[in-house]
Design a protein around this motif. Structure first.
Motif, short mmCIF file in Angstrom:
data_model
loop_
_atom_site.label_atom_id
_atom_site.label_comp_id
_atom_site.label_asym_id
_atom_site.label_seq_id
_atom_site.Cartn_x
_atom_site.Cartn_y
_atom_site.Cartn_z
N HIS A 276 35.39 37.24 49.44
CA HIS A 276 33.95 37.48 49.33
C HIS A 276 33.62 38.29 48.09
CE1 HIS A 276 32.79 36.27 53.58
NE2 HIS A 276 34.09 36.07 53.49
N ARG A 277 34.50 39.21 47.72
CA ARG A 277 34.26 40.02 46.52
C ARG A 277 34.17 39.12 45.29
NH1 ARG A 277 38.33 43.93 48.77
NH2 ARG A 277 39.83 42.63 47.71
N HIS A 278 35.08 38.17 45.18
CA HIS A 278 35.06 37.26 44.04
C HIS A 278 33.76 36.46 44.01
CE1 HIS A 278 39.30 38.27 44.13
NE2 HIS A 278 39.44 37.72 42.93
N ALA A 279 33.35 35.97 45.18
CA ALA A 279 32.13 35.17 45.26
C ALA A 279 30.90 35.98 44.87
CB ALA A 279 31.97 34.60 46.67
N VAL A 280 30.84 37.23 45.31
CA VAL A 280 29.70 38.10 45.00
C VAL A 280 29.63 38.35 43.50
CG1 VAL A 280 28.84 40.47 45.24
CG2 VAL A 280 29.53 39.18 47.25
N VAL A 281 30.76 38.63 42.88
CA VAL A 281 30.79 38.88 41.43
C VAL A 281 30.38 37.63 40.67
CG1 VAL A 281 32.31 39.38 39.48
CG2 VAL A 281 32.46 40.76 41.55
N HIS B 67 32.72 50.02 39.51
CA HIS B 67 32.98 49.19 38.33
C HIS B 67 34.46 48.88 38.19
CE1 HIS B 67 33.75 53.16 36.53
NE2 HIS B 67 34.50 52.51 35.67
N GLY B 68 35.32 49.73 38.74
CA GLY B 68 36.76 49.47 38.69
C GLY B 68 37.13 48.23 39.48
N SER B 69 36.55 48.09 40.67
CA SER B 69 36.85 46.90 41.48
C SER B 69 36.27 45.65 40.83
CB SER B 69 36.35 47.06 42.91
OG SER B 69 34.95 47.12 42.95
N ILE B 70 35.08 45.77 40.24
CA ILE B 70 34.46 44.63 39.54
C ILE B 70 35.33 44.22 38.35
CG2 ILE B 70 32.45 43.86 38.23
CD1 ILE B 70 31.75 44.22 41.15
N ARG B 71 35.81 45.21 37.61
CA ARG B 71 36.66 44.92 36.44
C ARG B 71 37.94 44.20 36.86
NH1 ARG B 71 37.67 48.45 31.29
NH2 ARG B 71 39.45 47.37 30.42
N ARG B 72 38.58 44.68 37.93
CA ARG B 72 39.80 44.03 38.39
C ARG B 72 39.54 42.58 38.79
NH1 ARG B 72 40.50 49.12 40.28
NH2 ARG B 72 39.67 48.69 42.36
N PRO C 185 31.68 45.44 33.47
CA PRO C 185 31.83 45.80 34.88
C PRO C 185 30.86 46.89 35.38
CG PRO C 185 33.97 45.44 33.92
CD PRO C 185 32.98 45.38 32.79
N PRO C 186 30.58 47.94 34.61
CA PRO C 186 29.62 48.93 35.12
C PRO C 186 28.23 48.34 35.36
CG PRO C 186 30.91 49.92 33.38
CD PRO C 186 31.24 48.44 33.40
N GLU C 187 27.81 47.39 34.53
CA GLU C 187 26.50 46.76 34.73
C GLU C 187 26.47 45.98 36.05
OE1 GLU C 187 25.44 46.03 30.02
OE2 GLU C 187 26.36 44.42 31.18
N GLN D 77 35.04 40.60 24.85
CA GLN D 77 35.40 41.78 24.06
C GLN D 77 36.51 42.52 24.78
OE1 GLN D 77 32.05 44.32 23.43
NE2 GLN D 77 31.04 42.93 22.04
N GLN D 78 37.53 42.87 24.05
CA GLN D 78 38.65 43.59 24.64
C GLN D 78 38.34 45.07 24.83
OE1 GLN D 78 41.51 42.29 25.83
NE2 GLN D 78 40.60 40.30 25.36
N GLN D 79 37.79 45.69 23.80
CA GLN D 79 37.62 47.13 23.81
C GLN D 79 36.63 47.60 24.89
OE1 GLN D 79 39.71 48.77 22.49
NE2 GLN D 79 39.02 50.72 21.76
N SER D 80 35.50 46.96 24.99
CA SER D 80 34.51 47.41 25.98
C SER D 80 34.51 46.54 27.23
CB SER D 80 33.12 47.43 25.35
OG SER D 80 32.75 46.12 24.99
N ALA D 81 35.49 45.68 27.38
CA ALA D 81 35.66 44.82 28.56
C ALA D 81 34.38 44.11 28.94
CB ALA D 81 36.20 45.63 29.74
N ARG D 82 33.90 43.23 28.07
CA ARG D 82 32.72 42.44 28.38
C ARG D 82 33.18 41.02 28.72
NH1 ARG D 82 28.38 45.26 27.79
NH2 ARG D 82 26.91 43.56 27.74
N PHE D 83 32.46 40.42 29.65
CA PHE D 83 32.80 39.09 30.16
C PHE D 83 31.58 38.18 30.15
CE2 PHE D 83 35.71 42.12 31.99
CZ PHE D 83 36.93 41.46 32.01
N ARG D 84 31.84 36.89 30.07
CA ARG D 84 30.78 35.88 30.17
C ARG D 84 31.29 34.79 31.10
NH1 ARG D 84 28.28 33.57 24.85
NH2 ARG D 84 27.25 35.60 25.01
N ILE D 85 30.38 34.29 31.93
CA ILE D 85 30.79 33.22 32.85
C ILE D 85 31.02 31.95 32.05
CG2 ILE D 85 28.48 32.35 33.45
CD1 ILE D 85 29.72 32.45 36.43
N THR D 86 32.05 31.19 32.39
CA THR D 86 32.38 29.96 31.71
C THR D 86 31.56 28.84 32.31
OG1 THR D 86 34.62 30.77 31.40
CG2 THR D 86 34.26 28.42 31.09
#
Length: 74
Positions: free
Chosen positions: A14-19, A44-49, A33-35, A64-73
């Motif tokens: 469920h965590r994966h689905a929510v994210v 944000h730690g659990s979101i990042r993982r 992750p903090p956003e 981005q590696q340094q600030s750990a930013r992600f985009r949905i594919t």
């Protein structure tokens, strides 16, 4: 004592689905992750993982590696 609302624990799947659901609403944006954690009232730690686990599988891309930013594919 914390100011954070207490939230029920989610099962692993469920965590994966929510994210992914929250991230899909903003598919055109890179998010960190903090956003996402703030919006979903999760750490944000659990979101990042979760995002780091999903990135190699393909649903999200780390932009981005340094600030750990992600985009949905898409």
């Amino acid at each position: 004592m914390t100011n954070r609302k207490s939230t029920a624990r989610l099962k692993a799947g469920h965590r994966h689905a929510v994210v992914l659901e929250q991230h899909a609403r903003h598919a055109h944006l890179d998010v960190c992750p903090p956003e996402l954690g703030k919006v979903r009232d999760r750490s944000h730690g659990s979101i990042r993982r979760i995002l780091e686990r999903l990135a190699p599988a393909g649903p999200v891309t780390r932009t981005q590696q340094q600030s750990a930013r992600f985009r949905i594919t898409t």
